[in-house]
Write a protein that holds these residues in place. Sequence first.
Motif, short mmCIF file in Angstrom:
data_model
loop_
_atom_site.label_atom_id
_atom_site.label_comp_id
_atom_site.label_asym_id
_atom_site.label_seq_id
_atom_site.Cartn_x
_atom_site.Cartn_y
_atom_site.Cartn_z
N MET A 1 50.84 -27.97 43.43
CA MET A 1 51.81 -27.14 42.71
C MET A 1 51.06 -26.40 41.61
O MET A 1 50.27 -26.98 40.88
N GLN A 2 51.34 -25.10 41.50
CA GLN A 2 50.62 -24.25 40.55
C GLN A 2 51.61 -23.47 39.72
O GLN A 2 52.62 -22.96 40.23
N TYR A 3 51.31 -23.32 38.43
CA TYR A 3 52.19 -22.57 37.55
C TYR A 3 51.86 -21.08 37.64
O TYR A 3 50.69 -20.68 37.75
N ASP A 4 52.89 -20.27 37.60
CA ASP A 4 52.73 -18.82 37.71
C ASP A 4 52.48 -18.24 36.32
O ASP A 4 53.39 -17.78 35.64
N TYR A 5 51.23 -18.28 35.88
CA TYR A 5 50.88 -17.91 34.51
C TYR A 5 51.15 -16.43 34.23
O TYR A 5 51.59 -16.07 33.14
N ASP A 6 50.89 -15.56 35.17
CA ASP A 6 51.01 -14.12 34.90
C ASP A 6 52.07 -13.45 35.76
O ASP A 6 52.16 -12.22 35.79
N GLY A 7 52.88 -14.23 36.46
CA GLY A 7 53.94 -13.66 37.29
C GLY A 7 53.49 -13.17 38.64
O GLY A 7 54.30 -12.63 39.41
N SER A 8 52.20 -13.39 38.98
CA SER A 8 51.70 -12.86 40.24
C SER A 8 52.15 -13.67 41.44
O SER A 8 52.32 -13.12 42.54
N LEU A 9 52.37 -14.97 41.27
CA LEU A 9 52.79 -15.78 42.41
C LEU A 9 54.15 -15.34 42.92
O LEU A 9 54.40 -15.34 44.14
N ALA A 10 55.04 -14.97 41.99
CA ALA A 10 56.38 -14.56 42.38
C ALA A 10 56.37 -13.29 43.23
O ALA A 10 57.32 -13.02 43.97
N GLN A 11 55.28 -12.52 43.14
CA GLN A 11 55.20 -11.30 43.92
C GLN A 11 54.89 -11.57 45.40
O GLN A 11 55.16 -10.73 46.25
N PHE A 12 54.32 -12.75 45.69
CA PHE A 12 53.85 -12.99 47.05
C PHE A 12 54.47 -14.22 47.70
O PHE A 12 54.40 -14.36 48.93
N LEU A 13 55.02 -15.13 46.94
CA LEU A 13 55.54 -16.36 47.49
C LEU A 13 57.05 -16.43 47.35
O LEU A 13 57.61 -15.95 46.34
N PRO A 14 57.74 -17.02 48.31
CA PRO A 14 59.20 -17.16 48.18
C PRO A 14 59.52 -18.19 47.10
O PRO A 14 58.70 -19.04 46.75
N PRO A 15 60.73 -18.12 46.55
CA PRO A 15 61.11 -19.10 45.54
C PRO A 15 61.13 -20.51 46.14
O PRO A 15 61.37 -20.70 47.34
N PHE A 16 60.86 -21.48 45.29
CA PHE A 16 60.84 -22.87 45.73
C PHE A 16 62.24 -23.43 45.60
O PHE A 16 62.81 -23.50 44.50
N THR A 17 62.86 -23.81 46.73
CA THR A 17 64.26 -24.24 46.72
C THR A 17 64.39 -25.66 47.25
O THR A 17 63.48 -26.19 47.91
N ALA A 18 65.52 -26.26 46.95
CA ALA A 18 65.83 -27.62 47.40
C ALA A 18 67.25 -27.68 47.90
O ALA A 18 68.13 -26.93 47.44
#
Length: 993
Positions: free
Chosen positions: A299-316
Amino acid sequence: MNKLSLTPLALAVSGLLAGSLFSVSAQETEQEEQANTRGTERISVLGSRIRTDGLDRASPVEVLNADVAVSQGLSTLGDLLRSSTVAAGANQITSATSSAISEGGIGVETVSLRGLGANRTLVLLNGRRIGPAGTRGSVSAFDLNIMPLAAVDRVEILKDGASSLYGSDAVAGVVNIITKKGDESVLNVNVSQPFDNGGETLRISGSIGRTFSKGSVRLVADYRKDSELERGDRNFFDCAEGYYFDTNTRERRDVIDPRTGSFHCNDLPAGHVWVYDYAYLAEDGSTNVPNGGGASTLMQYDYDGSLAQFLPPFTADPNNPAHLRVPAGWYPVSYDRLSAGLTNSSHPFQSLSTLVPERDTKTVFAQGELWLTDRTTLYAEALFNRRETISKGYRQFWNLFHYTNDGAGVLPDSTLSPGWTGAQGLSSTPITDHDQDIITVDYRRFVVGAEGYIGEWNWDLNFQSSRSDGDYFSKVIFNDSIRSQEFITESCVGSVTSVRKAACIDLPWLDPNFLNGQFTPEQRAFLFGDETGNTIYKQQTIEALISGEVMELPAGMMGAAFGAQHQRDEILDTPGSVTLARNAWGSSSAGITAGKSTTKAMFAELQLPVLKDLTLVERLDLELSARYTDVSTSGSDTTYKVGVNWDLGHGFRVRASQGTSFRSPALYELFLNDQESFPRIADPCANWGTALANGRITQLVADNCAADGIAPDFRPPATSNNAFAGGGLGELVAETSTARTVGFVYTPEWTRFSVSADYFDIEIKGEVTQLTAGQVVSGCYNSTEFATEPLCNLFNRDNLGRVENIRLNYLNIATQYNRGIDLIFNYDVDTDFGTFFANYNHTIQIEAAQQLLASSPRENRAGWLGRPRHVGNLNLGWTQGDLSVNWTTRLVGQSSLQDRYRALNGKDTITYWEEEVDIDLSTPTMFYHSLSGTYDFSKQGFRVTAGVSNLFDTEPPKLSNVPNYTSRIGTSAFYSQYDFIGRRVFVDLTYSF
């Protein structure tokens, strides 16, 4: 004038040696001419203890000249020795590579002839032993940093075993450092400036020599500054790409980092949380964790908002409490090809870490003679050296296991993980640059002695004493601080740590800033500290020698030498207080290593002229030597050497020798105390049922795992193993070896050309070796005698089945073989346009094999990475008056582990994100070129040399990331044969007075 040191013959031969670069053949020929014209005076030649008329000997000797080395941009003794082909064919310990090798500690530089080990290469200074230096418990070899090049006239390398002449550690050969003599006094400044920042060097030295009516004296003072080379200073070291290729098109198939559009840098994962998924144990067994179901995911934190640009949201699933829920900004990564490219594995700390350490070296060397009479001389040497080395790095540390806030009834609940719920265990891996080593080694050596003549017999009595005192400062992470956080479910405040009794604080293991290496002062004080250890190594040697002519035989005078030696070695290594308390997290722990040994020896040598002045036998000599050695820690033995020197006439000579050696285990191999490390090994029995079906293990391994009671679907815990290492006192015996050489020298009288070729064959039996943890476990389960295999007694399994407590003491188990050919060509010619000369040295490694165990195959490593079959040096020069130009080309032959990989894995590819990709485990033939010019302003006393090293800025070759097969930094091969600095300008200014 004193006959022993300043005779015309001695000066002539000394000058001759100084004038040769890589030429042994030409040197031998001109020695003979000098001897024929100078009468009966005697000199010492490496490879014999008999003072002779300087005629050719049976042993191959290579001469490296320090002054000519300057014209190649070589500015240290280590650089000079590594340029020799007898050393270039194997990976050497340099200041860069020593950070990953324990023997001698960080910053040490040693020489290993033929790649047989630095403790099997004897180093002499002016023909007398010089003691080891370094830090930590594994000191055993001479540190080349001790002797500045400014004090060195030449280095002679005896290229065959010589224990019968020089002692037990002359297995692979002997390096004899000869210092400058005479009345010349000089000031010298040497600068090397790379075209890119990092790796600069500066050397300032001065020497003065004076001869008086009753003696002589020389004093040398030297200061050298080596600037740090950081990984980020060279792009080929800064990004560890996978370096994989499409099997059809050979296009790169590395993962792309979509944030940059470039190949992903996969070094050390920085600041993640490992999620161990146990949702499969819940009621419906479903999971939202990629690669879940008992496996682990990052699990990695999205420090600069770049992960949100390429990965779907993590849902449960809102109706499934066992699903993982995380605070906003967290994403799983490294579970498929796209997310792997987004995994942070190249932290800025990496670029700042040390590749070549910063080093300050200060040296004072003095030598002198007092001529009591024409036949008796007193002599003395004093050497003082201080080396300070600074190296910095970065590292991970982790909490072994903690829990989510709500474990869904599957795992315990924790109050320490706000926002994290689900049936998952968590292991956080913060990163830190709290990783630095500072090494300070103070070395001193004294020699006092006397030599003279009794009749026509020369005698020499000398005493040598050396002492290395090294402090090693290290930054550490406190183990008890980390352990105080493991498996806890509530605050630890109010308790104290187990070792330091420090007040416990709650560490924010899931805080993104904490994971990224940003700590508060309170957290730093709780986690981090430092310590200083100390290593003292002392050596004293007394040696007596007498040599002369015994009788006249029909073919000439029979020469002889007789001698005795008494040597005492002592080591005391005291690790820092944190290490002694076993409280350094993630680092080897160790106890105090203390031990001593005494060596007594007697030796004799005979030179027998057998035939002369016959057809095809202008001269035939037989050389015999024997030595009896008794070592207090490992017993006694007798070694011998037989040499034949056959001069056929017309410049053609054949030489051959065979000798045995006896190496007593080094003190650290005997007395190393209680070192604990934490390797991660691949358990051969892990999921052995599937591994057998897929062809990854043999039926033998599967049968042995089953016999050990291990289930076919066994999954070992994802933790490190514990390994304990120690000395083998009481169990180790001395190594024995046999060395054979045969060769020829051709020096025709009608031209100034010479060539020599020597075949060498060395076999070492009962080699003292420390197995790796993987070798112990693998050797156990690959044994055909599993029920009685001794290796299986060196480890045990805990109640979870994990391999633990692996014992790695030094053992006499291995056999090593080394065979090859040394070639030397020399030619020079005088013309109206000046003198042209060419020298070429080449070594071919036919075999560099090791047989680890009696049941192991004999593996020939010649041609493997770090062990090229071919290495060579070409030197071309031109001299006209005060001007000279020098061109040097260094050849490093191709090397490869591609065939070995195929043999062990049954394929040429590696599986990379469910795709078979080609790998590159080969290096091409490499050439490094240097060009320089020297002008001698003789009237003014100045000499200026300027040039460029690595003229074409040749980078180290690239290798694919295949664990356990390659040594890489970034994507580049990390072996001492390759240039890490790059193209650089060098200038050497010398003023003589």
